[in-house]
Design a protein around this motif. Structure first.
Motif, mmCIF file in Angstrom:
data_model
loop_
_atom_site.group_PDB
_atom_site.id
_atom_site.type_symbol
_atom_site.label_atom_id
_atom_site.label_comp_id
_atom_site.label_asym_id
_atom_site.label_seq_id
_atom_site.Cartn_x
_atom_site.Cartn_y
_atom_site.Cartn_z
ATOM 1 N N SER A 1 -10.667 -53.372 -51.598
ATOM 2 C CA SER A 1 -10.667 -52.521 -52.785
ATOM 3 C C SER A 1 -11.505 -53.159 -53.884
ATOM 4 O O SER A 1 -11.142 -54.199 -54.433
ATOM 5 N N LEU A 2 -12.644 -52.512 -54.213
ATOM 6 C CA LEU A 2 -13.440 -53.008 -55.333
ATOM 7 C C LEU A 2 -12.831 -52.602 -56.669
ATOM 8 O O LEU A 2 -13.175 -53.179 -57.700
ATOM 9 N N HIS A 3 -11.920 -51.605 -56.661
ATOM 10 C CA HIS A 3 -11.144 -51.356 -57.881
ATOM 11 C C HIS A 3 -10.361 -52.623 -58.246
ATOM 12 O O HIS A 3 -10.371 -53.064 -59.398
ATOM 13 N N ALA A 4 -9.693 -53.204 -57.255
ATOM 14 C CA ALA A 4 -8.941 -54.436 -57.501
ATOM 15 C C ALA A 4 -9.886 -55.592 -57.788
ATOM 16 O O ALA A 4 -9.629 -56.403 -58.688
ATOM 17 N N GLY A 5 -10.972 -55.682 -57.031
ATOM 18 C CA GLY A 5 -11.913 -56.781 -57.221
ATOM 19 C C GLY A 5 -12.535 -56.771 -58.604
ATOM 20 O O GLY A 5 -12.586 -57.808 -59.281
ATOM 21 N N TRP A 6 -13.016 -55.615 -59.050
ATOM 22 C CA TRP A 6 -13.640 -55.544 -60.370
ATOM 23 C C TRP A 6 -12.635 -55.817 -61.479
ATOM 24 O O TRP A 6 -12.977 -56.409 -62.496
ATOM 25 N N SER A 7 -11.394 -55.377 -61.293
ATOM 26 C CA SER A 7 -10.385 -55.637 -62.330
ATOM 27 C C SER A 7 -10.080 -57.140 -62.413
ATOM 28 O O SER A 7 -9.855 -57.672 -63.516
ATOM 29 N N LEU A 8 -10.079 -57.844 -61.272
ATOM 30 C CA LEU A 8 -9.896 -59.290 -61.322
ATOM 31 C C LEU A 8 -11.100 -59.959 -61.972
ATOM 32 O O LEU A 8 -10.947 -60.935 -62.717
ATOM 33 N N TRP A 9 -12.293 -59.434 -61.729
ATOM 34 C CA TRP A 9 -13.493 -59.957 -62.392
ATOM 35 C C TRP A 9 -13.350 -59.841 -63.907
ATOM 36 O O TRP A 9 -13.701 -60.774 -64.643
ATOM 37 N N VAL A 10 -12.836 -58.707 -64.380
ATOM 38 C CA VAL A 10 -12.603 -58.532 -65.815
ATOM 39 C C VAL A 10 -11.628 -59.589 -66.327
ATOM 40 O O VAL A 10 -11.861 -60.233 -67.361
ATOM 41 N N GLY B 1 -2.125 -54.095 -63.264
ATOM 42 C CA GLY B 1 -1.914 -52.645 -63.331
ATOM 43 C C GLY B 1 -2.809 -51.897 -62.367
ATOM 44 O O GLY B 1 -2.382 -50.930 -61.723
ATOM 45 N N THR B 2 -4.064 -52.340 -62.238
ATOM 46 C CA THR B 2 -4.986 -51.687 -61.309
ATOM 47 C C THR B 2 -4.500 -51.830 -59.873
ATOM 48 O O THR B 2 -4.564 -50.872 -59.087
#
Length: 280
Positions: A176-185, A208-209
Motif C-alpha cells: 500500500s503506497l497510501h500507507a507508505g506515503w503517509s509514513l514518509w510524511v 490513521g491512514t
C-alpha cells in the motif's frame, strides 16, 4: 546536514529548479499510472495471492480486516470520513509536505524527495510483479468507498474519479503506497519539523491512514506493513546516495584559491641610539 541535489548546489535560477521538480513529480505520476495499467489484471491469480497474504497474516496474528471493515460499514459518518480520507489526503498531504520541504531548502528537500521516489518505484515494481486483490473483492468484505460513492467524487472503482475507473488497476494493492506515503510524511516531519505537536500529528496521520485503508476494504494489514517497509528502504537508500559524489559534469566549479602570501620573516634592526656602541 544532508546533501542537496547536485543541480541545486549549482547556480540555477529558482524558477528553473522549481520547473525541474514539477516535471520530475509529473513523470513519477505518469510512471505510477502506467505501472498500474500495465500490470496483469487476471483475477484468479490475484485472488490466490490475497488468500496467501491472509494465511501469512494468520501466522503473524494480524488478521484485523474483518472488525475494522465492519466498523467502517456500520457507522455511516466513519465510513464517509474514511472514504474522503482515502480518496484525497494521499495526494494533498504528500504534496503539501513536499512544498514545505522545498521552502526549507534543498538540503532538506533533496534527500526526502529522493526517499519518496525510491519507495514509490519499489511499490510500482511490486504492482507489476505481484498483482493482488484487495479485501473488497473477496466475499465477506464491504467496499466502503463504493457504499458512499454518491456522496463523493469517486465512483465504484477504487478511489478513481467517477467515470474514470477504467484508468486504474484495482489489483495494485500490495504494497500500500497510501500507507507508505503517509509514513514518509511522518518521517519527514519527525526529522525536519521543530514543533513537537507537528511531529505527533505526522505519526497520527500515518496511523490513521493505515486504519482507513484497511477499514474501507482497500488493503490488507500486511499491505500497510510492506508499504511502510518500502519507504523505510527508500529513506535508507536516499541517505546512502547522499554520500556518493556527483558526476564531474554536475560538480560546481569552485574558483581557484588565491595564492598564499608569504609572511615577511625578516626583522629590521632597531635604530641605534646616538652614542650607543654597536654590539659585535
Amino acid at each position: 546536514m544532508r546533501t542537496a541535489p547536485a543541480y541545486a548546489r549549482r547556480k540555477v535560477h529558482p524558477a528553473l529548479r522549481a520547473l525541474l521538480e514539477v516535471l520530475l513529480i509529473l513523470g513519477l505520476w505518469v510512471l505510477y499510472s502506467l505501472a498500474r495499467l500495465l500490470a496483469d489484471t487476471s483475477m484468479q491469480p490475484a485472488l490466490h495471492r490475497a488468500r496467501e497474504l491472509l494465511h501469512v497474516e494468520g501466522l503473524l496474528g494480524i488478521q484485523w480486516e474483518v472488525p475494522l471493515n465492519q466498523l467502517f460499514t456500520d457507522h455511516k459518518f466513519l465510513g464517509l470520513a474514511g472514504s474522503y480520507w482515502y480518496a484525497s489526503l494521499h495526494y494533498i498531504v504528500t504534496a503539501a509536505v513536499l512544498v514545505w520541504l522545498w521552502r526549507l531548502g534543498a538540503d532538506r528537500y533533496g534527500p526526502a524527495r529522493r526517499a519518496l521516489v525510491i519507495g514509490t518505484l519499489l511499490g510500482l515494481l511490486a504492482y507489476l510483479w505481484l498483482p493482488t486483490a484487495p479485501p473488497r473483492f473477496l466475499v465477506g468484505y464491504v467496499d466502503v468507498l463504493s457504499l458512499h460513492s454518491a456522496d463523493g467524487w469517486w465512483g465504484g472503482d477504487a478511489s478513481a474519479p467517477r467515470g474514470l475507473g477504467g484508468l486504474t488497476n484495482e489489483l495494485a494493492a500490495f504494497p500500500s503506497l497510501h500507507a507508505g506515503w503517509s509514513l514518509w510524511v511522518a518521517l519527514a516531519l519527525q526529522i525536519y519539523a521543530t514543533r513537537r505537536w507537528v511531529r505527533v500529528l505526522g505519526w497520527l496521520y500515518a496511523l490513521g491512514t493505515a486504519i482507513v485503508i484497511v477499514g474501507t476494504g482497500n488493503h490488507w494489514v500486511i499491505d500497510a506493513v510492506v508499504g511502510w517497509m518500502v519507504v523505510l528502504i527508500g529513506w535508507g537508500l536516499a541517505e546512502a546516495i547522499t554520500h556518493i559524489p556527483p558526476p564531474w559534469w554536475l560538480r560546481r566549479r569552485d574558483p581557484a584559491p588565491a595564492p598564499a602570501v608569504e609572511a615577511d620573516t625578516t626583522t629590521t634592526a632597531p635604530d641605534l641610539v646616538p652614542g650607543q656602541p654597536k654590539v659585535r
